[in-house]
Design a protein around this motif. Structure first.
Motif, short mmCIF file in Angstrom:
data_model
loop_
_atom_site.label_atom_id
_atom_site.label_comp_id
_atom_site.label_asym_id
_atom_site.label_seq_id
_atom_site.Cartn_x
_atom_site.Cartn_y
_atom_site.Cartn_z
N ASN A 158 -30.27 11.76 73.00
CA ASN A 158 -29.96 11.36 72.53
C ASN A 158 -29.51 10.15 73.32
O ASN A 158 -28.77 9.38 73.18
CB ASN A 158 -28.69 11.85 71.56
N ASP A 159 -29.31 10.63 74.35
CA ASP A 159 -28.48 9.98 76.19
C ASP A 159 -29.67 8.53 76.36
O ASP A 159 -29.36 8.00 76.04
CB ASP A 159 -28.60 11.23 77.04
N GLU B 209 -29.41 16.56 73.42
CA GLU B 209 -28.69 16.26 74.31
C GLU B 209 -29.17 14.86 75.20
O GLU B 209 -29.04 13.84 74.96
CB GLU B 209 -28.36 16.94 75.23
N SER B 210 -30.22 15.25 75.35
CA SER B 210 -30.94 14.35 76.51
C SER B 210 -32.24 13.42 75.66
O SER B 210 -32.07 12.40 76.10
CB SER B 210 -32.65 15.20 76.81
N ALA C 213 -30.42 22.69 71.77
CA ALA C 213 -29.66 21.84 72.07
C ALA C 213 -29.00 21.16 72.76
O ALA C 213 -29.00 19.47 73.17
CB ALA C 213 -28.02 22.51 71.54
N THR C 214 -29.48 21.17 74.42
CA THR C 214 -29.71 20.28 75.50
C THR C 214 -31.27 19.55 75.75
O THR C 214 -30.74 18.06 75.66
CB THR C 214 -30.24 21.12 76.48
#
Length: 148
Positions: A114-115, A111-112, A107-108
């Motif tokens: 996508n960021d 997120e990275s 999940a992390t």
């Protein structure tokens, strides 16, 4: 009676002239002063962009931010790989912990990714991404390559 008509005509022209000057004054004030008032948000936006995007600190921070985000993705991938290798010889209780950790790391990582992709797509940040870094990162890729 002729003089009265002539006086009325002059009075009409005088009133029309005063009204015309007043209208001209209002139009002029709005055109010059009002145009400044109307364009103030746009001018402020441009000024703000020049202060941030044009600054060396913003450029350097954005440049480093792309490397940091790409590195965060790689770090998550490396930790996931290490945990998966540990899982093969771990006890049942430790496997449950490893599975939870791997899920959190995935999940992390997402997120990275996508960021990174969001910032790479932003028009004011994209020029500061190093040319050796990928344009976009793939959420489904098992291994991410960030070259410097």
């Amino acid at each position: 009676m002729g003089e009265l008509r002539e006086g009325a005509r002059i009075g009409t022209w005088l009133v029309c002239g005063i009204v015309g000057l007043a209208i001209l004054y209002v139009v002029g004030a709005f055109a010059f002063g009002g145009a400044g008032w109307i364009t103030a948000p746009f001018r402020g936006e441009v000024e703000e962009r020049e202060r941030t995007v044009g600054s060396g600190a913003f450029r350097l921070t954005t440049y480093e931010e792309f490397f940091d985000l790409c590195e965060a993705v790689q770090n998550a991938e490396g930790t996931i790989l290490a945990l998966q290798q540990e899982r093969e010889s771990a006890s049942e209780a430790r496997r449950a912990q490893i599975d939870q950790s791997v899920t959190a790391l995935r999940a992390t990582r997402i997120e990275s990714v996508n960021d990174y992709n969001t910032k790479a797509a932003q028009e004011h940040r994209a020029p500061f991404r190093d040319r050796d870094l990928p344009y976009r990162l793939d959420v489904d890729a098992e291994k991410t390559t960030c070259t410097a």
